[in-house]
Design an enzyme around this catalytic site. Structure first.
Site, mmCIF file in Angstrom:
data_model
loop_
_atom_site.group_PDB
_atom_site.id
_atom_site.type_symbol
_atom_site.label_atom_id
_atom_site.label_comp_id
_atom_site.label_asym_id
_atom_site.label_seq_id
_atom_site.Cartn_x
_atom_site.Cartn_y
_atom_site.Cartn_z
ATOM 1 N N HIS A 260 -2.782 -7.437 4.591
ATOM 2 C CA HIS A 260 -3.580 -8.332 3.749
ATOM 3 C C HIS A 260 -4.851 -7.680 3.206
ATOM 4 C CE1 HIS A 260 -1.620 -11.749 6.289
ATOM 5 N NE2 HIS A 260 -0.807 -11.320 5.333
HETATM 6 C C1 LIG Z 1 5.052 -5.939 3.875
HETATM 7 C C2 LIG Z 1 4.165 -7.080 3.422
HETATM 8 C C3 LIG Z 1 4.318 -8.332 4.016
HETATM 9 C C4 LIG Z 1 3.512 -9.397 3.610
HETATM 10 N N1 LIG Z 1 3.765 -10.653 4.081
HETATM 11 C C5 LIG Z 1 3.142 -11.724 3.524
HETATM 12 C C6 LIG Z 1 3.550 -13.045 3.826
HETATM 13 O O1 LIG Z 1 4.495 -13.274 4.608
HETATM 14 N N2 LIG Z 1 2.894 -14.071 3.220
HETATM 15 C C7 LIG Z 1 1.868 -13.867 2.362
HETATM 16 O O2 LIG Z 1 1.279 -14.841 1.872
HETATM 17 N N3 LIG Z 1 1.460 -12.612 2.049
HETATM 18 C C8 LIG Z 1 2.095 -11.549 2.576
HETATM 19 N N4 LIG Z 1 1.745 -10.282 2.195
HETATM 20 C C9 LIG Z 1 0.580 -10.110 1.312
HETATM 21 C C10 LIG Z 1 0.817 -10.538 -0.133
HETATM 22 O O3 LIG Z 1 2.137 -10.275 -0.542
HETATM 23 C C11 LIG Z 1 -0.206 -9.817 -1.036
HETATM 24 O O4 LIG Z 1 -1.517 -10.128 -0.600
HETATM 25 C C12 LIG Z 1 -0.107 -10.199 -2.498
HETATM 26 O O5 LIG Z 1 1.214 -10.060 -2.966
HETATM 27 C C13 LIG Z 1 -1.065 -9.311 -3.310
HETATM 28 O O6 LIG Z 1 -0.987 -9.661 -4.673
HETATM 29 P P1 LIG Z 1 -1.754 -8.794 -5.784
HETATM 30 O O7 LIG Z 1 -1.426 -9.419 -7.078
HETATM 31 O O8 LIG Z 1 -3.176 -8.660 -5.379
HETATM 32 O O9 LIG Z 1 -1.145 -7.326 -5.679
HETATM 33 P P2 LIG Z 1 0.375 -6.837 -5.770
HETATM 34 O O10 LIG Z 1 1.310 -7.991 -5.604
HETATM 35 O O11 LIG Z 1 0.505 -5.713 -4.808
HETATM 36 O O12 LIG Z 1 0.542 -6.355 -7.271
HETATM 37 C C14 LIG Z 1 -0.041 -5.223 -7.835
HETATM 38 C C15 LIG Z 1 0.934 -4.693 -8.880
HETATM 39 O O13 LIG Z 1 0.253 -3.804 -9.755
HETATM 40 C C16 LIG Z 1 1.061 -2.676 -9.963
HETATM 41 N N5 LIG Z 1 0.161 -1.570 -10.328
HETATM 42 C C17 LIG Z 1 -0.821 -1.064 -9.549
HETATM 43 N N6 LIG Z 1 -1.466 -0.069 -10.202
HETATM 44 C C18 LIG Z 1 -0.889 0.037 -11.411
HETATM 45 C C19 LIG Z 1 -1.109 0.887 -12.532
HETATM 46 N N7 LIG Z 1 -2.083 1.804 -12.519
HETATM 47 N N8 LIG Z 1 -0.324 0.740 -13.628
HETATM 48 C C20 LIG Z 1 0.649 -0.198 -13.653
HETATM 49 N N9 LIG Z 1 0.915 -1.020 -12.604
HETATM 50 C C21 LIG Z 1 0.143 -0.916 -11.500
HETATM 51 C C22 LIG Z 1 1.770 -2.488 -8.640
HETATM 52 O O14 LIG Z 1 2.908 -1.670 -8.741
HETATM 53 C C23 LIG Z 1 2.082 -3.919 -8.252
HETATM 54 O O15 LIG Z 1 3.311 -4.363 -8.784
HETATM 55 C C24 LIG Z 1 2.499 -9.190 2.599
HETATM 56 C C25 LIG Z 1 2.362 -7.937 2.016
HETATM 57 C C26 LIG Z 1 3.192 -6.888 2.397
HETATM 58 C C27 LIG Z 1 3.034 -5.543 1.715
#
Ligand SMILES: Cc1cc2nc3c(=O)[nH]c(=O)nc-3n(C[C@H](O)[C@H](O)[C@H](O)COP(=O)(O)OP(=O)(O)OC[C@H]3O[C@@H](n4cnc5c(N)ncnc54)[C@H](O)[C@@H]3O)c2cc1C
Length: 535
Positions: free
Chosen positions: A473
């Site tokens: 997280h």
């Molecule tokens: C293994 C795991 C288990 C988890 N389990 C849970 C759970 O059970 N329940 C829950 O609520 N949360 C869970 N989480 C946490 C939750 O999924 C994340 O906090 C949330 O998805 C984060 O969202 P975000 O939009 O901040 O980032 P992300 O969803 O990580 O999205 C960022 C995106 O930006 C893209 N990106 C990054 N840099 C660039 C760039 N320079 N150019 C183009 N694209 C780029 C990445 O490839 C990615 O697709 C878990 C996470 C993981 C990894």
């Protein structure tokens, strides 16, 4: 590599198709007059293990959909580097996560508002949780029933998950069948982000229904290298795709949704960050912003493992072709399990207020090193994490190239008064307390981690330093606030430039008490209204 101007112009460029980026792509392209480009570094989400929930056990080692970060050596954790998986695929981390649907509690968002996230207290955010949520139990004052993000009860529950719930009740914790209801505390089964027995990632929930819109373009395999500026305004992005480099202008705004590691990295690569850090990598300073990459937080987690005396666990699931075949035919059975089926929230004796401060995830399998290390036989694991860590880490650049991984200094257990470590000891003790209850007696084999059941607090500390891991997280590294040092203001606009917002887990001032996917989706839902000027 020559930079080619790409056509046509878009109103909004969204960087990253993760939990936040998919929401924005959908909401902003609802207006047919608005042209949206969504750029994602990873591939399409075609792989069947993404969609079959139990496939997450197989995804841990799949490099193609995971950034596979490791922290720098952690001084308080025996100088170990800790694995930080992050989704690199449509849906981002919501395509590889454990699907537990948790929001945190009202006090978490009141904390945000108190820390300068004006307009983000519970009464402000609840409507956005409800708008996103399609809870199969139906709508009520706290839940949405027809939102895009499907939230379901598990179709398949391992008998040991029910044993865990019984044991936790024997240890004195109440049963709770809705951790997002009026009370978070208690133990029970998680509701999961699944639809009809399949994962409901942000890409499935938000992107799929919008893919046919002519005003939305989605480009995968597109790594954004930097954001460009003209006269103090974000004017577009430079990205690489198909072996070529493009400069794509944005008519209105650039929306950075790269997640808690990549968003601060990309700000720094674009000249927004601590001046010394930028200069050290030869990057011209666009805006001096000392706090970019700072305030990094994560939930540290300790696993207690036992051998099981009966063959009920999921330890052999990854080899079980029968379970996969059955799943494909029926969309039911063990293939629909999110593996971390049961868990709960507990208020420890050290809790400073009335909120639960420990979260539990019970796994009917032996999870050593995130499941990357196979142990012989069958067993079960109880995860326990401290929900409100005081330690803060930071993201720094390893180089001036987007293709190089940023440096993660999580700084776990570094708070001055050692409170985080005390809480981790509470976590380990609580796990031991639950797992020793009579409900487990018919199933309990020898202890694995820790190897003895009678460890003193001092020995538990050593165990934690040797074995604690991330529960995935990371947040807070582009903190929102009212103060001049905050990276984004409460409208999520990056301070010091126009036309650029950060919208993802990095803007959280402080971690909510629970998993982070639903809170990120809420952030993006509300951000869409801020961008459209509806609030
Ligand atoms: C293994 C795991 C288990 C988890 N389990 C849970 C759970 O059970 N329940 C829950 O609520 N949360 C869970 N989480 C946490 C939750 O999924 C994340 O906090 C949330 O998805 C984060 O969202 P975000 O939009 O901040 O980032 P992300 O969803 O990580 O999205 C960022 C995106 O930006 C893209 N990106 C990054 N840099 C660039 C760039 N320079 N150019 C183009 N694209 C780029 C990445 O490839 C990615 O697709 C878990 C996470 C993981 C990894």
């Amino acid at each position: 590599m020559p930079v080619r101007p790409a056509a046509p112009a878009y109103d909004y460029i969204i960087i990253g198709a993760g939990s936040a980026g998919c929401v924005l792509a959908n909401r902003l392209s609802e207006d047919p007059d608005v042209r949206v480009l969504l750029l994602e570094a990873g591939p399409r989400d075609w792989h069947p293990f993404i969609h079959m929930p139990a496939g997450l056990a197989k995804l841990v080692n799949r490099k193609g959909v995971n950034w596979n970060y490791d922290t720098a050596p952690e001084p308080q954790l025996d100088n170990r580097t800790l694995w930080w998986p992050r989704g690199k695929v449509l849906g981002g981390s919501s395509s590889i996560n454990a699907m537990c649907y948790i929001r945190g509690v009202p006090g978490d968002y009141d904390d945000w508002a108190a820390r300068g996230a004006t307009g983000w207290h519970w009464d402000n955010v609840l409507p956005y949780f409800r708008r996103s949520e399609g809870n199969r139990r139906g709508a009520d004052a706290l839940h949405g029933g027809d939102g895009p993000l499907a939230v379901s009860d598990l179709r398949h529950v391992n008998p040991l998950s029910r044993v865990f719930i019984e044991a936790a009740q024997q240890a004195g914790f109440p049963h709770n069948d809705d951790f997002n209801g009026p009370q978070q505390a208690g133990v029970g089964l998680y509701q999961v982000t699944q639809k009809d027995g399949a994962r409901c990632s942000a890409a499935v929930a938000y992107l799929r229904p919008a893919r046919e819109r002519p005003n939305l373009t989605v480009e995968t395999g597109a790594l954004v290298n930097r954001i460009t500026f003209e006269s103090g305004r974000a004017s577009g992005v430079v990205y690489g795709a198909r072996g070529r480099a493009f400069h794509q202008p944005a008519a209105r705004e650039v929306l950075l949704c790269g997640g808690a590691i990549n968003s601060p990295q990309l700000l720094m690569l674009s000249g927004i960050g601590p001046a010394e850090e930028l200069r050290a990598h030869g990057i011209a300073v666009q805006v001096e912003a000392a706090d970019v990459g700072g305030n990094l937080q994560d939930h540290l987690d300790i696993c207690t493992l036992y051998h099981a005396t009966q063959r009920l666990t999921y330890d052999r699931l990854s080899d079980a072709r029968i379970a996969w075949g059955y799943y494909l035919r029926n969309r039911s059975g063990a293939g629909t399990s999110n593996i971390a089926e049961a868990g709960g929230f507990v208020r420890s004796r050290l809790a400073p207020d009335d909120r639960a401060d420990i979260q539990l995830h019970f796994v009917p399998a032996m999870l050593d090193d995130h499941g990357r290390k196979r142990l012989a036989g069958d067993g079960y694991t109880l995860h326990a994490c401290f929900l409100r860590p005081r330690s803060r880490g930071r993201i720094r650049l390893a180089s001036a190239r987007a293709s190089d991984k940023a440096r993660i200094e999580a700084n776990y257990l570094s708070d001055a008064d050692g409170f985080d470590l005390k809480m981790m000891v509470e976590c380990a003790r609580l796990s031991r307390e639950i797992l020793k209850q009579s409900a487990f007696a018919p199933y309990r084999g020898a202890p694995i981690y820790p190897a003895r059941e009678d460890l003193s607090d001092c020995e538990l500390e050593a165990f934690i330093r040797a074995k604690a891991e991330s529960v995935y997280h990371p947040a807070g590294s582009c903190r929102m606030g009212e103060d001049a040092a905050s990276v984004v203001d409460p409208q999520l606009r990056v301070r010091g430039v126009d036309g650029l917002r950060v919208i993802d887990a990095s803007v959280m001032p402080v971690l909510p008490g629970g998993n982070t996917n639903a809170p990120v989706i809420m952030i993006a839902e509300r951000a869409a209204d801020l961008i459209r000027g509806c609030i």
